[in-house]
Scaffold this active site. Structure first.
Site, PDB file in Angstrom:
ATOM      1  N   GLY A 135      31.310 102.053  32.557  1.00  0.00           N
ATOM      2  CA  GLY A 135      32.269 102.072  31.649  1.00  0.00           C
ATOM      3  C   GLY A 135      33.455 103.173  31.746  1.00  0.00           C
ATOM      4  CG  ASN A 144      29.818 105.113  24.127  1.00  0.00           C
ATOM      5  OD1 ASN A 144      29.448 104.054  24.890  1.00  0.00           O
ATOM      6  ND2 ASN A 144      28.773 105.911  23.849  1.00  0.00           N
ATOM      7  CB  SER A 190      29.741  94.942  42.953  1.00  0.00           C
ATOM      8  OG  SER A 190      29.038  95.294  43.795  1.00  0.00           O
ATOM      9  CE  LYS A 196      27.303  93.088  40.787  1.00  0.00           C
ATOM     10  NZ  LYS A 196      26.319  93.700  40.003  1.00  0.00           N
ATOM     11  CG  ASN A 240      23.345  92.760  41.263  1.00  0.00           C
ATOM     12  OD1 ASN A 240      24.375  92.876  42.139  1.00  0.00           O
ATOM     13  ND2 ASN A 240      23.141  93.241  40.525  1.00  0.00           N
ATOM     14  CD  GLU A 272      22.572  95.632  44.752  1.00  0.00           C
ATOM     15  OE1 GLU A 272      23.763  95.478  44.575  1.00  0.00           O
ATOM     16  OE2 GLU A 272      21.933  96.324  43.959  1.00  0.00           O
ATOM     17  CE  LYS A 281      19.619  99.925  35.581  1.00  0.00           C
ATOM     18  NZ  LYS A 281      20.074 100.134  36.976  1.00  0.00           N
ATOM     19  NE  ARG A 312      14.390  96.330  44.549  1.00  0.00           N
ATOM     20  CZ  ARG A 312      15.766  96.783  43.778  1.00  0.00           C
ATOM     21  NH1 ARG A 312      15.583  96.759  42.438  1.00  0.00           N
ATOM     22  NH2 ARG A 312      16.573  96.811  44.573  1.00  0.00           N
ATOM     23  NE  ARG A 338       2.518  66.010  46.794  1.00  0.00           N
ATOM     24  CZ  ARG A 338       3.320  65.272  46.480  1.00  0.00           C
ATOM     25  NH1 ARG A 338       3.669  64.439  47.484  1.00  0.00           N
ATOM     26  NH2 ARG A 338       3.812  64.782  45.253  1.00  0.00           N
ATOM     27  CG  HIS A 372       0.602  62.693  44.462  1.00  0.00           C
ATOM     28  ND1 HIS A 372       0.872  62.681  43.075  1.00  0.00           N
ATOM     29  CD2 HIS A 372      -0.424  63.536  44.579  1.00  0.00           C
ATOM     30  CE1 HIS A 372       0.005  63.440  42.460  1.00  0.00           C
ATOM     31  NE2 HIS A 372      -0.839  63.991  43.276  1.00  0.00           N
TER      32      HIS A 372
HETATM   33  C1  6PG Z   1      26.632  96.960  42.079  1.00  0.00           C
HETATM   34  C2  6PG Z   1      25.136  96.998  41.656  1.00  0.00           C
HETATM   35  C3  6PG Z   1      24.795  97.577  40.326  1.00  0.00           C
HETATM   36  C4  6PG Z   1      23.478  97.789  40.175  1.00  0.00           C
HETATM   37  C5  6PG Z   1      22.468  97.102  39.931  1.00  0.00           C
HETATM   38  C6  6PG Z   1      21.041  97.901  40.506  1.00  0.00           C
HETATM   39  O1  6PG Z   1      26.867  95.777  42.533  1.00  0.00           O
HETATM   40  O2  6PG Z   1      27.214  97.727  41.819  1.00  0.00           O
HETATM   41  O3  6PG Z   1      24.216  95.852  42.172  1.00  0.00           O
HETATM   42  O4  6PG Z   1      24.978  96.120  39.708  1.00  0.00           O
HETATM   43  O5  6PG Z   1      23.443  99.179  40.774  1.00  0.00           O
HETATM   44  O6  6PG Z   1      22.273  96.283  39.000  1.00  0.00           O
HETATM   45  O7  6PG Z   1      20.275  96.701  40.048  1.00  0.00           O
HETATM   46  P1  6PG Z   1      18.735  97.148  39.816  1.00  0.00           P
HETATM   47  O8  6PG Z   1      18.531  98.421  38.953  1.00  0.00           O
HETATM   48  O9  6PG Z   1      18.136  95.930  39.099  1.00  0.00           O
HETATM   49  O10 6PG Z   1      18.184  97.652  41.220  1.00  0.00           O
END
Ligand code: 6PG
Length: 450
Positions: free
Chosen positions: A14, A32, A125, A179, A183, A186, A253, A280, A427, A433
């Site tokens: 932010g 905030n 991102s 998005k 991720n 990612e 996250k 993970r 099956r 089935h």
């Molecule tokens: C982005 C990242 C950003 C963040 C992830 C981390 O595109 O800038 O993806 O959104 O770094 O949410 O995700 P994790 O904490 O789940 O690894």
């Protein structure tokens, strides 16, 4: 004088976005919940930014129709929306720039619409650096709402060859969906890189790996994640490489998990992403024994094979993520343009890479990367190198779930027979089935036990 835009939420992202807006001469109000953060920011960056300690005053400071960009964590959006709706007027626009779940965004759009307040979901991102200097932006929802903020978004976004890394994604929650899949990929790409690193680590010193990585960072492997890895590998704390001191446990996250669930919900195979997510998860389980990795120097040619394995895996990861986006778009009639998405990811975002140029070009003509003869040719050329690396990974006891599942995905799409006839027969054997046949139309059942 009234402000052009308000940013609600002064976390890392932010703050960076607010500063980016102010740097582009947009008169920006900030708010905030914890007021000390707002005060600190104003002390550091007063130019074009005005901070408010009271939500009502923040809202009143904005020109109408108001534009408020929410930069709060996904689990706080409902509470914030509840508070804001009470203070806003008809036709005001709330833009959720966090990593919200796309179905939550659609629910919030409906809820806001009942009060005649506009709500837009928008993926952003690039982490802190991107948010400050130019992120990749994925807005969605009502096209007219997007047009109202298009110029602002284009100005604050990253640029590649002067082209802004922002495009209207599509209707409803599609921006947050895209998005989310960004991720998910990612996660897969980070896991892929860590597998290659683990492979190198058993045979090379950190200094040698740094040199190899600098080479990776040039040419076709070049990209944001490869680049930051080169920096990370060099980082030292006193006599130790910091990487050797960081716990071997991965946090997340939620977006990787949501992408995995979406793959299952939309019946799209995305094994590389799901493996990365599960990899993970596995790091949190107690390790019960330590396996010795087979230690041996590699041949010089091995590095070329690693480059091939990386490119092979990356293209397959892209195929899975884009397949999921295409399928969801068709099902939900979002009308998303896959080539435009790859194009806005060429800069600003975590996924930015040289390979994405080929992806952007390919989706101009093809609906799948695997239907593009030039990409298929590249995959075939890199497959040998990938196989050699996988074989050595087994010999060396290297943990590489993404590389193996990525290879399996490709195998699954390039074999005439996958042994599935046996599954269908089983099956039918235990559950009647039924199965389909190669030589006749229709569904069949056999009395197997006769
Ligand atoms: C982005 C990242 C950003 C963040 C992830 C981390 O595109 O800038 O993806 O959104 O770094 O949410 O995700 P994790 O904490 O789940 O690894």
């Amino acid at each position: 004088m009234k402000k052009q835009i308000g940013v609600f939420g002064m976390g890392v992202m932010g703050q960076a976005i607010a500063r980016n807006l102010a740097r582009h001469h947009y008169k920006t109000s900030i708010y905030n919940k914890t007021t000390s953060k707002t005060i600190n920011i104003l002390k550091k960056y007063p130019e074009n930014i005005e901070g408010f300690l009271n939500l009502h005053e923040f809202v009143e400071s904005l020109e109408k129709p108001r534009k408020i960009l929410l930069m709060v964590s996904s689990n706080a959006v409902d509470t914030v929306l509840e508070e804001l709706i009470e203070l806003l007027d008809e036709n005001d626009l709330i833009i959720d720039g966090g990593n919200s779940y796309y179905l939550d965004t659609e629910r919030r759009m409906e809820k806001s619409a009942k009060k005649k307040i506009r709500f837009m979901g928008m993926g952003i991102s690039g982490g802190e650096e991107g948010a400050l200097n130019g992120p990749s932006i994925m807005p969605s929802g009502d096209f007219q709402d997007y047009l109202e903020v298009k110029e602002i978004l284009e100005n604050i976004s990253a640029k590649v060859d002067q082209v802004p890394c922002v495009t209207y994604i599509g209707e409803k929650g599609s921006g947050h969906f895209v998005k989310m899949v960004h991720n998910g990929m990612e996660y897969a790409q980070m896991q892929l890189i860590s597998e290659i690193y683990s492979y190198l680590r058993v045979s090379y010193s950190m200094e040698e790996i740094q040199k190899i990585w600098d080479r990776f960072n040039m040419g076709k492997m070049e990209g944001y994640l490869v680049k930051i890895t080169a920096d990370i590998l060099k980082h030292k704390e006193k006599d130790h490489f910091l990487l050797d001191l960081i716990s071997d446990v991965a946090e997340s996250k939620g977006t990787g998990k949501w992408t995995s669930i979406a793959g299952l919900d939309y019946d799209v195979a995305i094994p590389s992403i799901i493996s990365a997510m599960q990899a993970r998860t596995l790091t949190h389980k107690k390790r019960f024994a330590v396996t010795k990795e087979y230690d041996a120097k590699l041949y010089d040619t091995d590095i070329e094979d690693l480059e091939k394995a990386y490119i092979f895996s990356m293209m397959i990861i892209y195929e899975q993520g884009f397949d999921l986006m295409r399928t969801a778009s068709e099902k939900n009639q979002w009308h998303i343009n896959l080539s435009n998405i790859a194009t806005i990811w060429l800069g600003g975002c975590i996924l930015q890479s040289v390979l994405l140029k080929d992806v952007a070009e390919s989706f101009k003509k093809h609906s799948s990367l695997l239907l593009d003869p030039s990409i298929l040719h590249e995959l075939i050329l890199s497959q040998d190198g990938n196989h050699r690396i996988l074989k050595r990974m087994i010999d060396k006891n290297i943990y590489a779930p993404v590389m193996f599942s990525t290879n399996a995905y490709y195998e699954g799409l390039t074999h005439e027979s996958l042994g599935t006839s046996l599954i269908q027969a089983q099956r039918d054997y235990f559950g009647a089935h039924t199965y389909q046949r190669k030589d006749r139309e229709g569904y069949f059942h056999t009395e197997w036990k006769k």
